[in-house]
Design a protein around this motif. Sequence first.
Motif, PDB file in Angstrom:
ATOM      1  N   GLN A  97       0.800  -1.133   0.214  1.00 21.12           N
ATOM      2  CA  GLN A  97      -0.032   0.083   0.078  1.00 21.12           C
ATOM      3  C   GLN A  97       0.781   1.229  -0.048  1.00 21.12           C
ATOM      4  OE1 GLN A  97      -2.901  -1.312   3.361  1.00 21.12           O
ATOM      5  NE2 GLN A  97      -4.080  -0.166   2.170  1.00 21.12           N
ATOM      6  N   ILE A  98       0.415   2.145  -0.620  1.00 19.79           N
ATOM      7  CA  ILE A  98       0.896   3.535  -0.872  1.00 19.79           C
ATOM      8  C   ILE A  98       0.115   4.694  -0.756  1.00 19.79           C
ATOM      9  CG2 ILE A  98       2.359   5.027  -2.274  1.00 19.79           C
ATOM     10  CD1 ILE A  98       3.938   2.558  -3.506  1.00 19.79           C
ATOM     11  N   TRP A  99       0.410   5.626  -0.163  1.00 24.13           N
ATOM     12  CA  TRP A  99      -0.623   6.869   0.258  1.00 24.13           C
ATOM     13  C   TRP A  99       0.340   8.172  -0.603  1.00 24.13           C
ATOM     14  CZ3 TRP A  99      -0.643   2.956   3.521  1.00 24.13           C
ATOM     15  CH2 TRP A  99      -1.890   2.371   3.903  1.00 24.13           C
ATOM     16  N   GLN A 100      -0.657   8.893  -0.937  1.00 22.27           N
ATOM     17  CA  GLN A 100       0.062  10.250  -1.277  1.00 22.27           C
ATOM     18  C   GLN A 100       0.095  11.298  -0.163  1.00 22.27           C
ATOM     19  OE1 GLN A 100      -1.874  12.079  -4.559  1.00 22.27           O
ATOM     20  NE2 GLN A 100      -1.339  10.284  -5.984  1.00 22.27           N
ATOM     21  N   ILE A 101       1.082  11.175   0.580  1.00 23.48           N
ATOM     22  CA  ILE A 101       1.368  11.648   2.189  1.00 23.48           C
ATOM     23  C   ILE A 101       1.909  13.388   2.072  1.00 23.48           C
ATOM     24  CG2 ILE A 101       2.212  11.628   4.345  1.00 23.48           C
ATOM     25  CD1 ILE A 101       2.661   8.497   4.093  1.00 23.48           C
ATOM     26  N   PRO A 102       0.951  14.093   2.304  1.00 18.01           N
ATOM     27  CA  PRO A 102       1.612  15.497   2.376  1.00 18.01           C
ATOM     28  C   PRO A 102       2.766  15.684   3.528  1.00 18.01           C
ATOM     29  CG  PRO A 102      -0.826  15.624   2.608  1.00 18.01           C
ATOM     30  CD  PRO A 102      -0.608  14.130   2.788  1.00 18.01           C
ATOM     31  N   ILE A 103       3.617  16.275   2.692  1.00 13.52           N
ATOM     32  CA  ILE A 103       5.091  16.411   3.749  1.00 13.52           C
ATOM     33  C   ILE A 103       5.228  17.883   4.056  1.00 13.52           C
ATOM     34  CG2 ILE A 103       7.532  16.090   3.839  1.00 13.52           C
ATOM     35  CD1 ILE A 103       5.791  13.528   3.811  1.00 13.52           C
ATOM     36  N   GLN A 104       5.204  18.128   5.381  1.00 11.90           N
ATOM     37  CA  GLN A 104       5.687  19.547   5.810  1.00 11.90           C
ATOM     38  C   GLN A 104       6.127  19.196   7.208  1.00 11.90           C
ATOM     39  OE1 GLN A 104       1.179  21.127   7.207  1.00 11.90           O
ATOM     40  NE2 GLN A 104       2.257  21.927   5.490  1.00 11.90           N
ATOM     41  N   PHE A 105       6.821  20.072   7.711  1.00  8.70           N
ATOM     42  CA  PHE A 105       7.356  20.069   9.040  1.00  8.70           C
ATOM     43  C   PHE A 105       7.478  21.488   9.545  1.00  8.70           C
ATOM     44  CE2 PHE A 105      11.462  20.382   6.405  1.00  8.70           C
ATOM     45  CZ  PHE A 105      11.975  21.288   7.230  1.00  8.70           C
ATOM     46  N   GLU A 106       7.426  21.487  10.842  1.00  3.32           N
ATOM     47  CA  GLU A 106       7.563  22.854  11.492  1.00  3.32           C
ATOM     48  C   GLU A 106       8.904  22.712  12.537  1.00  3.32           C
ATOM     49  OE1 GLU A 106       5.229  24.950  15.631  1.00  3.32           O
ATOM     50  OE2 GLU A 106       3.975  23.928  13.966  1.00  3.32           O
ATOM     51  N   MET A 107       9.439  23.897  12.515  1.00  5.15           N
ATOM     52  CA  MET A 107      10.693  23.939  13.334  1.00  5.15           C
ATOM     53  C   MET A 107      10.554  25.085  14.194  1.00  5.15           C
ATOM     54  SD  MET A 107      13.028  25.842  10.182  1.00  5.15           S
ATOM     55  CE  MET A 107      12.688  27.463   9.798  1.00  5.15           C
ATOM     56  N   PHE A 108      11.676  25.688  14.711  1.00  3.20           N
ATOM     57  CA  PHE A 108      11.462  26.812  16.117  1.00  3.20           C
ATOM     58  C   PHE A 108      10.795  27.891  15.433  1.00  3.20           C
ATOM     59  CE2 PHE A 108      15.453  27.448  13.425  1.00  3.20           C
ATOM     60  CZ  PHE A 108      15.334  28.830  13.227  1.00  3.20           C
ATOM     61  N   ASP A 109      10.099  28.637  16.234  1.00  2.00           N
ATOM     62  CA  ASP A 109       9.481  29.895  15.982  1.00  2.00           C
ATOM     63  C   ASP A 109       8.140  29.597  15.404  1.00  2.00           C
ATOM     64  OD1 ASP A 109      11.411  31.393  17.315  1.00  2.00           O
ATOM     65  OD2 ASP A 109      12.364  32.235  15.478  1.00  2.00           O
ATOM     66  N   GLY A 110       7.755  28.214  15.190  1.00  2.00           N
ATOM     67  CA  GLY A 110       6.780  27.838  14.605  1.00  2.00           C
ATOM     68  C   GLY A 110       6.637  28.184  13.167  1.00  2.00           C
ATOM     69  N   ILE A 111       7.742  28.231  12.529  1.00  2.00           N
ATOM     70  CA  ILE A 111       7.702  27.976  11.022  1.00  2.00           C
ATOM     71  C   ILE A 111       7.537  26.836  10.398  1.00  2.00           C
ATOM     72  CG2 ILE A 111       9.348  28.774   8.999  1.00  2.00           C
ATOM     73  CD1 ILE A 111      10.754  30.517  10.962  1.00  2.00           C
ATOM     74  N   ILE A 112       6.832  26.781   9.584  1.00  2.00           N
ATOM     75  CA  ILE A 112       6.237  25.502   8.910  1.00  2.00           C
ATOM     76  C   ILE A 112       6.837  25.532   7.600  1.00  2.00           C
ATOM     77  CG2 ILE A 112       4.418  24.242   7.797  1.00  2.00           C
ATOM     78  CD1 ILE A 112       2.713  24.975  10.185  1.00  2.00           C
TER      79      ILE A 112
END
Length: 364
Positions: free
Chosen positions: A62-77
Amino acid sequence: TWVYNAGYPVLYVDMEEIDEDSMTITLRQQRFVKEGPLFYEDNEYRDNPYYDQEKAAEFAKQIWQIPIQFEMFDGIIIDDVDAEILGNKLLTQKNVTITMQRWIANDDGAEFYIFNPNQEHYYRVIYDDYLFSLIEKNFETFSDLNQFNIISDLYQEMLSGYISPVTYLQFIATAWNRDNYNVYINDPLVLMHDIIIDSLLQIDSMLCGLDKNDKLRDNFREYARNLLSPIMQDMGGWNSTDDDSEEIIRLRSELLNAMIIFDHNDIIQEGEDILLDAITNENGTLFIDLDSLDPNLLQQYFSAALGTLGSGVYDTVLDIFFDDNYNSLQSVILNAFGAVYQNEDLTQATIDLLLYNSELSASQ
């Protein structure tokens, strides 16, 4: 893929440092299963008669289309990582490795990467040891929602065997800032408290299969009491206020129930005292001043009283249980009877009572 794919994925995130300014991140997806990673590995688990090799192979594809994002310091995404590999900001393969800049705060050197920030998408995340250590170190700086996100993932991963209970408990003990609880007692974080309380009760339930004097369970309950006591103290223990929100009212009930199960002697004794102070016996007739008791904590009062394991208190509770004037309390008392489990005589008396009550109800 989310509509037609059964289940949901777990995203594995592994980091390898290139230098102080750059790194590689490997992303790997797999269907999340309650059996944990052993479900996919070639080992003795496959000798389980309930193991379905065909289903395991199907899940593994199984494979999904997974949205990739991450958050770092100061809440920057950050959501534009390596567009050539992650087209449309989606992971569409089983695994990829991308090269990216490291993001380190200039003022305090903070560095962390929260994937699936604010739990905007329905998948779990498992970090490698280094990334996990960064999250543990900076956890108290995260937003309420991201703290809930991390704890929620860890709890489900523990239940399914992706991480050990020890890893989960160590994280709670070291990462969760409990120095100033007036920051934590607010509605958005009640959900996180719910998860932590529920997880501790789940682990305690597993340990209940061991001997009641077993050192492991005793040590665990001491850990749980120490972890939850600051919250209980900040909430005022048994003392509610007119300013309490519905969520705080519910949390107080859950906390007291947990502290009774975890053998917090002061909580148990105070609950028994409150209940007994509300009961008078006039010429053999029991009277309970229900107006002096918090209606949201009735089961907790009776659980605390029964938790002292005194036969005199047990007999008083039985008198109330069979008193026609207090039929409304029968279900409350029935739910509280579990508190006597550490006393074999009272446990057997309770079992006999419940069997008798069941037979009596069936005959009417």
